[in-house]
Design an enzyme around this catalytic site. Structure first.
Site, PDB file in Angstrom:
ATOM      1  N   LYS A 186       0.850  -1.193   0.000  1.00 56.65           N
ATOM      2  CA  LYS A 186       0.000   0.000   0.000  1.00 56.65           C
ATOM      3  C   LYS A 186       0.882   1.239   0.000  1.00 56.65           C
ATOM      4  CE  LYS A 186      -3.725  -2.521   0.426  1.00 56.65           C
ATOM      5  NZ  LYS A 186      -4.911  -2.552  -0.379  1.00 56.65           N
ATOM      6  N   LYS A 196       2.609  -8.773  -1.865  1.00 55.63           N
ATOM      7  CA  LYS A 196       1.713  -8.962  -3.004  1.00 55.63           C
ATOM      8  C   LYS A 196       1.417  -7.644  -3.691  1.00 55.63           C
ATOM      9  CE  LYS A 196      -3.174  -9.854  -3.571  1.00 55.63           C
ATOM     10  NZ  LYS A 196      -3.460  -8.444  -3.824  1.00 55.63           N
ATOM     11  N   ASP A 214      -1.103  -5.246  -5.643  1.00 55.01           N
ATOM     12  CA  ASP A 214      -2.553  -5.138  -5.543  1.00 55.01           C
ATOM     13  C   ASP A 214      -3.183  -5.427  -6.904  1.00 55.01           C
ATOM     14  OD1 ASP A 214      -4.890  -4.884  -4.134  1.00 55.01           O
ATOM     15  OD2 ASP A 214      -4.164  -3.173  -2.988  1.00 55.01           O
ATOM     16  N   GLU A 215      -4.507  -5.596  -6.880  1.00 56.01           N
ATOM     17  CA  GLU A 215      -5.183  -6.051  -8.101  1.00 56.01           C
ATOM     18  C   GLU A 215      -5.006  -5.095  -9.270  1.00 56.01           C
ATOM     19  OE1 GLU A 215      -6.742  -5.295  -5.270  1.00 56.01           O
ATOM     20  OE2 GLU A 215      -7.868  -3.486  -5.752  1.00 56.01           O
ATOM     21  N   HIS A 264      -6.139 -13.199  -7.625  1.00 62.42           N
ATOM     22  CA  HIS A 264      -6.925 -12.187  -6.894  1.00 62.42           C
ATOM     23  C   HIS A 264      -8.314 -12.171  -7.535  1.00 62.42           C
ATOM     24  CE1 HIS A 264      -8.462  -8.410  -5.455  1.00 62.42           C
ATOM     25  NE2 HIS A 264      -7.409  -8.230  -4.678  1.00 62.42           N
ATOM     26  N   LYS A 266     -12.716  -6.409   6.327  1.00 65.31           N
ATOM     27  CA  LYS A 266     -13.516  -5.279   5.852  1.00 65.31           C
ATOM     28  C   LYS A 266     -14.490  -5.653   4.743  1.00 65.31           C
ATOM     29  CE  LYS A 266     -10.054  -3.756   2.427  1.00 65.31           C
ATOM     30  NZ  LYS A 266      -8.996  -2.818   2.063  1.00 65.31           N
TER      31      LYS A 266
HETATM   32  O1  LIG Z   1      -5.956  -4.919  -1.098  1.00 71.40           O
HETATM   33  C1  LIG Z   1      -6.511  -5.803  -0.512  1.00 71.40           C
HETATM   34  C2  LIG Z   1      -6.456  -5.875   0.970  1.00 71.40           C
HETATM   35  O2  LIG Z   1      -5.801  -4.773   1.584  1.00 71.40           O
HETATM   36  P1  LIG Z   1      -5.796  -4.559   3.183  1.00 71.40           P
HETATM   37  O3  LIG Z   1      -5.137  -5.777   3.781  1.00 71.40           O
HETATM   38  O4  LIG Z   1      -5.010  -3.302   3.428  1.00 71.40           O
HETATM   39  O5  LIG Z   1      -7.232  -4.393   3.618  1.00 71.40           O
HETATM   40  C3  LIG Z   1      -7.144  -6.873  -1.334  1.00 71.40           C
HETATM   41  O6  LIG Z   1      -7.302  -6.450  -2.658  1.00 71.40           O
HETATM   42  C4  LIG Z   1      -8.474  -7.318  -0.819  1.00 71.40           C
HETATM   43  O7  LIG Z   1      -8.223  -8.122   0.260  1.00 71.40           O
HETATM   44  C5  LIG Z   1      -9.301  -8.131  -1.778  1.00 71.40           C
HETATM   45  O8  LIG Z   1     -10.415  -8.687  -1.171  1.00 71.40           O
HETATM   46  P2  LIG Z   1     -10.715 -10.254  -1.136  1.00 71.40           P
HETATM   47  O9  LIG Z   1      -9.501 -10.902  -0.547  1.00 71.40           O
HETATM   48  O10 LIG Z   1     -11.918 -10.403  -0.263  1.00 71.40           O
HETATM   49  O11 LIG Z   1     -10.970 -10.665  -2.530  1.00 71.40           O
HETATM   50 MG   LIG Z   2      -6.590  -4.848  -3.159  1.00 71.49          MG
END
Ligand SMILES: O=C(COP(=O)(O)O)[C@H](O)[C@H](O)COP(=O)(O)O
Ligand SMILES: [Mg+2]
Length: 489
Positions: A180, A206, A208-209, A298, A338
């Site tokens: 992040k 990882k 991010d998407e 993801h 979340k």
């Molecule tokens: O970026 C994050 C989590 O960031 P953080 O840990 O800062 O909240 C992921 O993209 C989500 O978890 C995806 O959701 P899911 O895993 O439910 O598909």
């Molecule tokens: Mg994400």
């Protein structure tokens, strides 16, 4: 209404093929006496007919439009083995507690599907039918995949057992973090986050998407700096580390190029997003299998069609498709974090990923027994708004074969990223030790964490900063059946 007792209405003989429009249930798509064969694919749909539409006719229409039918009788049916190829709705139940909704069970002959192709399967079972006007809404809730069909897929290229062997990490969940902020870091700063998180005690970081190749950081920069960080963290800790390098791109050619570069740099894992599509996922799975690479998926985008209970495709079905298609990791929910995640529904997703055999379990949303015919197991990934203070709950809900991913819950630590990673690692190890000692780690969880924090300032601070963070909202996607108490025999 006891819809189940309606008899077969199939018109047989030459009247069946008279030109004109005939209801789907008369065309042979409602067969209440049909017993599915072991080799049939079975779909369970939640059907919400328009007001005034007969639920059996609506369900027969789903069977028809997802297999051989069109809106009128066609004589060319007679050139085929039409009775075999017609999908058959054989059971319709009212959904408990949801007026106007029905569970329709539909059986499809195996010959309707190309072996080993999720795209072909989905073009049938979710192809046109979700837009059919007589339905208000439609949801594919679950599927039974016959062993004969499962065996036409290669499944996860690595699997949980081999992943653990390659990483040399056993007996505990793996730990990860999403870098992040999601967007905007330069390659060099991005690499610093990766290094600190891995050095501090995580197993994985990882992308991010939505990190691909943007003006602020092109993909090669990211890969180079991430792998420098992985190598340095490995040297500093003596452990094997990985960073999921997201190879999602506009074309297959670009994805292969990125994956090849990841391999050249020595990465153990590459990542793709669900939005690349089923064919691309299967192609990347083949690539990962050939190149001894862990493939992380993801599930970006899934909530657009998985979350609402009345329309779309349940994530349990997506999980099944992804185990067939062949990914090694899949985001499957955290329960406590979340994002959407009813505990029992999530349990169902995890079972689909990790078990050799799933018995039907309505309270987990699992409607069918499912034999996975020795396909490798998928490592579920829990990610989204989790932190060290929830460690006991995470282990309770999600078990041991899981990657726990703390993005904000690592990088947002007041003492910095390494401290955030250390807090998570210490919390995890303290909890696993307590579990292994036979303690009631769930109810004693907060005490176990507090004790570990007494000799670990990073954990102490993590617990302090995030102690009040919970995401207590009603779940949208809860099971329709509640567990019932069984009287003692
Ligand atoms: O970026 C994050 C989590 O960031 P953080 O840990 O800062 O909240 C992921 O993209 C989500 O978890 C995806 O959701 P899911 O895993 O439910 O598909
Ligand atoms: Mg994400």
């Amino acid at each position: 209404m006891n819809v189940q007792n309606e008899k077969s209405m199939t018109v047989r003989g030459k009247d069946r093929y008279k030109s004109g429009v005939m209801s789907y249930k008369k065309m042979g798509y409602w067969e209440p006496d049909y017993t599915p064969k072991d080799t049939d694919v079975i779909c369970l749909f939640r059907v919400t007919p328009q007001d005034g539409v007969d639920p059996i006719e609506a369900s027969a229409a789903v069977a028809g439009e997802s297999s051989t039918a069109t809106w009128t009788v066609v004589w060319t049916d007679r050139l085929t083995a039409a009775e075999k190829y017609r999908a058959k709705c054989y059971r319709v139940d009212p959904v408990p507690g949801a007026e106007g909704q029905y569970f329709a069970y539909i059986a499809y002959d195996l010959d309707l599907f190309e072996p080993g192709s999720i795209s072909n399967l989905t073009a049938s079972v979710i192809g046109n039918v979700f837009g059919f006007k007589p339905l208000k809404a439609l949801r594919l809730e679950d599927m039974r995949l016959p062993v004969a069909y499962v065996k036409t897929f290669k499944g996860p290229p690595t699997g949980i057992v081999v992943e653990r062997e390659r990483l040399d990490k056993f007996g505990r969940p793996l730990l990860g973090a999403t870098v992040k902020p999601k967007l905007g870091l330069s390659g060099r700063n991005y690499g610093r986050v990766v290094y600190e998180a891995l050095k501090g005690g995580l197993d994985f970081t990882k992308d991010d998407e939505n990190i691909n190749s943007q003006p602020f950081m092109h993909w090669r920069e990211r890969f180079l700096y991430c792998m420098e960080a992985v190598n340095r963290a490995q040297a500093a800790t003596g452990e094997i580390k990985g960073s999921y390098l997201n190879v999602t791109a506009a074309t297959m050619e670009d994805m292969y190029e990125r994956a090849e570069f990841a391999k050249e740099l020595g990465s153990v894992v590459v990542m793709i997003d669900l939005v690349i599509g089923y064919t691309a996922i299967q192609s990347m799975s083949n690539w990962a299998r050939k190149n001894d690479m862990i493939l992380h998926l993801h599930r970006a985008g899934h909530s657009t069609y998985t979350r609402q209970r009345s329309h779309g495709v349940s994530f349990r079905v997506i999980s099944k498709w992804m185990r067939l298609a062949g990914v090694d990791h899949i985001h499957a929910g955290t329960v406590v974090g979340k994002l959407e995640g009813d505990p029992l529904t999530t349990r169902g997703f995890y079972d689909i990923c990790r078990e050799e055999y799933n018995p039907a379990q309505l309270e987990h949303g699992i409607f069918f027994d499912q034999n996975w015919a020795s396909l490798n197991k998928v490592m579920p990934v829990a990610s989204g708004g989790i932190h060290a203070g929830q460690m006991h709950q995470l282990i309770q809900h999600l078990g041991e074969d899981v990657v726990l991913q703390f993005g904000g819950g690592t990088i947002g630590h007041p003492m910095g990223i390494q401290a955030g990673a250390t807090a998570n690692r210490v919390a995890l190890e303290a909890m696993i030790l307590a579990r292994n000692e036979g303690r009631d780690y769930v109810s004693e969880g907060p005490e176990i964490l507090a004790k570990a924090a007494a000799s670990c300032t990073p954990l102490k601070q993590a617990l302090e900063v995030w102690k009040d963070v919970t995401f207590d909202y009603a779940s949208t996607d809860a099971p329709d059946y509640v567990p019932t108490a069984v009287p003692a025999a």
